[in-house]
Design a protein around this motif. Structure first.
Motif, PDB file in Angstrom:
ATOM      1  N   MET A   1       0.966  -1.293   0.036  1.00 20.35           N
ATOM      2  CA  MET A   1       0.081   0.025   0.073  1.00 20.35           C
ATOM      3  C   MET A   1       0.937   1.333   0.037  1.00 20.35           C
ATOM      4  N   ASP A   2       0.604   2.216  -0.900  1.00 24.38           N
ATOM      5  CA  ASP A   2       1.318   3.375  -0.956  1.00 24.38           C
ATOM      6  C   ASP A   2       0.967   4.316   0.001  1.00 24.38           C
ATOM      7  N   LEU A   3       1.842   5.538   0.087  1.00 16.93           N
ATOM      8  CA  LEU A   3       1.488   6.528   1.082  1.00 16.93           C
ATOM      9  C   LEU A   3       0.491   7.455   0.911  1.00 16.93           C
ATOM     10  N   LEU A   4       0.126   7.510  -0.655  1.00 15.85           N
ATOM     11  CA  LEU A   4      -1.084   8.122  -1.155  1.00 15.85           C
ATOM     12  C   LEU A   4      -2.287   7.538  -0.445  1.00 15.85           C
ATOM     13  N   THR A   5      -2.465   6.193  -0.876  1.00 17.14           N
ATOM     14  CA  THR A   5      -3.605   5.473  -0.307  1.00 17.14           C
ATOM     15  C   THR A   5      -3.738   5.633   1.207  1.00 17.14           C
ATOM     16  N   GLU A   6      -2.600   5.555   1.959  1.00 17.25           N
ATOM     17  CA  GLU A   6      -2.656   5.799   3.236  1.00 17.25           C
ATOM     18  C   GLU A   6      -3.414   7.037   3.824  1.00 17.25           C
ATOM     19  N   LEU A   7      -2.875   8.064   3.079  1.00 16.38           N
ATOM     20  CA  LEU A   7      -3.393   9.340   3.362  1.00 16.38           C
ATOM     21  C   LEU A   7      -4.769   9.563   3.062  1.00 16.38           C
ATOM     22  N   GLY A   8      -5.166   8.867   1.945  1.00 17.90           N
ATOM     23  CA  GLY A   8      -6.747   8.687   1.442  1.00 17.90           C
ATOM     24  C   GLY A   8      -7.538   8.060   2.538  1.00 17.90           C
ATOM     25  N   ILE A   9      -6.915   7.199   3.279  1.00 18.60           N
ATOM     26  CA  ILE A   9      -7.635   6.367   4.159  1.00 18.60           C
ATOM     27  C   ILE A   9      -7.931   7.444   5.344  1.00 18.60           C
ATOM     28  N   LEU A  10      -6.807   8.070   5.638  1.00 20.83           N
ATOM     29  CA  LEU A  10      -6.881   9.248   6.839  1.00 20.83           C
ATOM     30  C   LEU A  10      -7.809  10.232   6.492  1.00 20.83           C
ATOM     31  N   GLY A  27     -18.101   7.166  13.515  1.00 21.61           N
ATOM     32  CA  GLY A  27     -17.499   7.121  12.129  1.00 21.61           C
ATOM     33  C   GLY A  27     -17.590   5.656  11.187  1.00 21.61           C
ATOM     34  N   GLY A  28     -17.792   4.775  12.209  1.00 19.85           N
ATOM     35  CA  GLY A  28     -17.500   3.511  11.395  1.00 19.85           C
ATOM     36  C   GLY A  28     -18.639   2.807  10.420  1.00 19.85           C
ATOM     37  N   VAL A  29     -20.061   3.437  10.556  1.00 22.62           N
ATOM     38  CA  VAL A  29     -20.951   3.179   9.674  1.00 22.62           C
ATOM     39  C   VAL A  29     -20.576   3.833   8.216  1.00 22.62           C
ATOM     40  N   PHE A  30     -19.901   4.806   8.257  1.00 29.08           N
ATOM     41  CA  PHE A  30     -19.335   5.429   6.975  1.00 29.08           C
ATOM     42  C   PHE A  30     -18.053   4.844   6.579  1.00 29.08           C
ATOM     43  N   VAL A  31     -17.016   4.700   7.562  1.00 27.93           N
ATOM     44  CA  VAL A  31     -15.858   4.413   7.138  1.00 27.93           C
ATOM     45  C   VAL A  31     -15.512   2.825   6.451  1.00 27.93           C
ATOM     46  N   VAL A  32     -16.181   1.976   6.931  1.00 25.00           N
ATOM     47  CA  VAL A  32     -16.325   0.576   6.422  1.00 25.00           C
ATOM     48  C   VAL A  32     -16.481   0.427   5.178  1.00 25.00           C
ATOM     49  N   PRO A  33     -18.045   0.810   4.737  1.00 23.95           N
ATOM     50  CA  PRO A  33     -18.242   0.712   3.351  1.00 23.95           C
ATOM     51  C   PRO A  33     -17.577   1.347   2.538  1.00 23.95           C
ATOM     52  N   ILE A  34     -17.061   2.652   2.951  1.00 26.29           N
ATOM     53  CA  ILE A  34     -16.063   3.599   1.711  1.00 26.29           C
ATOM     54  C   ILE A  34     -14.775   2.790   1.626  1.00 26.29           C
ATOM     55  N   LEU A  35     -14.039   2.210   2.940  1.00 27.16           N
ATOM     56  CA  LEU A  35     -12.912   1.583   2.645  1.00 27.16           C
ATOM     57  C   LEU A  35     -12.974   0.236   1.795  1.00 27.16           C
ATOM     58  N   SER A  36     -14.055  -0.263   2.067  1.00 26.43           N
ATOM     59  CA  SER A  36     -14.305  -1.628   1.225  1.00 26.43           C
ATOM     60  C   SER A  36     -14.832  -1.314  -0.131  1.00 26.43           C
ATOM     61  N   VAL A  37     -15.636  -0.429  -0.381  1.00 31.45           N
ATOM     62  CA  VAL A  37     -16.087  -0.179  -1.759  1.00 31.45           C
ATOM     63  C   VAL A  37     -15.019   0.332  -2.685  1.00 31.45           C
ATOM     64  N   PHE A  38     -14.569   1.852  -2.158  1.00 34.33           N
ATOM     65  CA  PHE A  38     -13.718   2.561  -3.001  1.00 34.33           C
ATOM     66  C   PHE A  38     -12.268   2.325  -2.807  1.00 34.33           C
ATOM     67  N   PHE A  39     -11.919   1.857  -1.700  1.00 27.80           N
ATOM     68  CA  PHE A  39     -10.235   1.619  -1.709  1.00 27.80           C
ATOM     69  C   PHE A  39     -10.024  -0.022  -1.938  1.00 27.80           C
ATOM     70  N   ASP A 221      -5.102 -11.810  13.653  1.00 23.62           N
ATOM     71  CA  ASP A 221      -4.393 -11.009  12.487  1.00 23.62           C
ATOM     72  C   ASP A 221      -5.174 -10.160  11.607  1.00 23.62           C
ATOM     73  N   LEU A 222      -6.439  -9.699  12.009  1.00 25.85           N
ATOM     74  CA  LEU A 222      -7.101  -8.979  10.926  1.00 25.85           C
ATOM     75  C   LEU A 222      -6.707  -7.443  10.933  1.00 25.85           C
ATOM     76  N   ILE A 223      -6.010  -7.073  11.996  1.00 30.66           N
ATOM     77  CA  ILE A 223      -5.695  -5.619  12.289  1.00 30.66           C
ATOM     78  C   ILE A 223      -4.429  -5.366  11.340  1.00 30.66           C
ATOM     79  N   ASP A 224      -4.603  -4.607  10.071  1.00 27.62           N
ATOM     80  CA  ASP A 224      -3.638  -4.173   9.294  1.00 27.62           C
ATOM     81  C   ASP A 224      -2.988  -2.804   9.712  1.00 27.62           C
ATOM     82  N   PRO A 225      -1.981  -2.656  10.128  1.00 27.88           N
ATOM     83  CA  PRO A 225      -1.752  -1.257  10.830  1.00 27.88           C
ATOM     84  C   PRO A 225      -1.700  -0.139   9.692  1.00 27.88           C
ATOM     85  N   ALA A 226      -1.308  -0.519   8.458  1.00 33.98           N
ATOM     86  CA  ALA A 226      -1.251   0.472   7.299  1.00 33.98           C
ATOM     87  C   ALA A 226      -2.761   0.988   6.990  1.00 33.98           C
TER      88      ALA A 226
END
Lengths: 282, 120
Positions: A1-10, A27-39, A221-226
């Motif tokens: 994963m590149d820094l740009l994607t990580e910045l996008g997640i932030l 925030g969870g109700v918004f962040v989970v589908p957005i990360l999954s669908v668009f990232f 091992d489901l937590i990905d620090p990135a």
């Protein structure tokens, strides 16, 4: 994963934190589908990242509410018993379910939250009960009523409230969200707890509830620090800005806009679960 | 009957404790992130199992520092429950001390269940 994607997640998490705080859903109700669908981030990774963020937000929010004496800590302790059990079941289901099954549960839960948001309205609480064997009667100072007044109440119908709480815990553990969307209306409508006390009590309860499932995510091992680090930092920053914005925002219009966003996300996640390609989604 | 749910001093201690533990966790996350960016130019992609944590922390391993941050954050609510159980016991409020103890037991159980079902 590149820094740009990580910045996008932030930035996404910060936006989700703002939106979640504005409507009191977290925030969870918004962040989970957005990360999954668009990232294109695996749903379980997004759920785990959201779970950790929710714990941070709960601890930060609860510490503020506790200073103001808002949460009913005794009620929280009783309700946490079924809620944490539900959360463990939800966490295990999240780990062992197929991503498509999780997508369907997520979409159905989002549709349910939209209905709750549409019907939401604070119900007045009756005066405190004379008979209160569990000592659950509590009071808090409400600055918004008549320039400031002490509100005293007794939670009622503990049994049904605790049963719903177990369900909220399961949804929370399964989807990596706080569960306030279920807890607050249930406490207000069924247990006759004033909305402000219900919100503060729910915020306090979210931490221990989500920890039960977050530990399961960690050990599997489901937590990905990135993903989780930008999500935690972004959601924390966003939630604080959202709490400030909420004082000035026009409530009804905002809720309607967010309902449309949630509807779009729920529909997209549901279509993905059915294998239907959605433009822009990964 | 009208009475505060818990003693004000316990409530305030709980509030500051939650804030401090969360802040410590955030500091570990930020330090781990900086170390990782300096060492490999990107964020770690996996957490470290608790059994390997002490050894890798001594080696200033970035994923270990980040993992310690996550675990510290997850400990904040656990600290809250321990603090409540202790505070209720001191107030001779055995019923709610037992309720806090029961929730803590359920959380410990979640770790045991996670370890047993891991990889199942």
């Amino acid at each position: 994963m590149d820094l740009l994607t990580e910045l996008g997640i932030l930035l996404t998490a910060a936006g989700a934190g703002v939106l979640g705080s504005l409507v009191g859903l977290g925030g969870g109700v918004f962040v989970v589908p957005i990360l999954s669908v668009f990232f294109g981030i695996p749903l379980k990774t997004a759920i785990a990242a959201s779970g950790v963020s929710v714990v941070v937000n709960s601890a930060a929010g609860a510490s503020v509410y506790l200073r103001d004496g808002m949460p009913n800590v005794r009620l929280a302790l009783l309700m946490l018993v079924p809620t944490t059990v539900g959360s463990i079941v939800g966490g295990l289901l999240a780990v062992h379910s197929s991503p498509n099954a999780l997508r369907i549960v997520y979409a159905v839960s989002l549709f349910g939250m939209i209905i709750v948001m549409a019907r939401r309205g604070a119900r007045p609480s009756p005066p405190p009960a004379e008979h209160d064997p569990l000592g659950l009667t509590a009071s808090y100072y409400d600055r918004a009523i008549d320039g400031g007044t002490e509100v005293c109440y007794t939670p009622r119908r503990l049994g049904p409230g605790m049963s719903i709480s177990a369900g909220a815990g399961m949804i929370s553990g399964m989807l990596g969200i706080g569960g306030g969307a279920v807890q607050v209306p249930a406490m207000n409508a069924i247990m006759q707890v004033p909305v402000k006390a219900a919100t503060a009590t729910s915020t306090f309860m979210v931490g221990p509830t989500v920890v039960a499932s977050a530990l399961i995510y960690y050990l599997n091992d489901l937590i990905d620090p990135a993903v989780a680090i930008p999500a935690v930092l972004g959601m924390m920053l966003g939630a604080q800005s959202g709490a400030r914005l909420a004082r000035r925002a026009r409530g009804v219009l905002l809720v309607r806009i967010l309902m449309v966003i949630l509807f779009y996300l729920a529909t997209t996640v549901f279509l993905q679960a059915l294998g239907i390609n959605v433009p822009g989604a990964r | 009957m009208t009475r505060p749910a818990i003693a004000p001093e316990l409530r305030l201690r709980l509030a500051s404790g939650l804030r401090i533990v969360t802040l410590i966790g955030m500091v570990f996350l930020i330090v781990g992130t900086v170390v990782s960016l300096v060492q490999v130019g990107d964020l770690p992609r996996a957490t470290v199992p608790p059994s390997e944590l002490p050894e890798r922390l001594l080696a200033l391993d970035a994923p270990a520092i980040v993992s310690l941050g996550f675990l510290t954050i997850l400990l904040a609510p656990v600290y809250g429950l321990i603090s409540l159980a202790y505070g209720c016991l001191r107030q001779r409020d055995r019923f709610y001390a037992a309720a806090a103890g029961l929730v803590l037991t359920i959380l410990v159980l979640s770790v045991v269940i996670a370890l047993v079902t891991r990889g199942a």
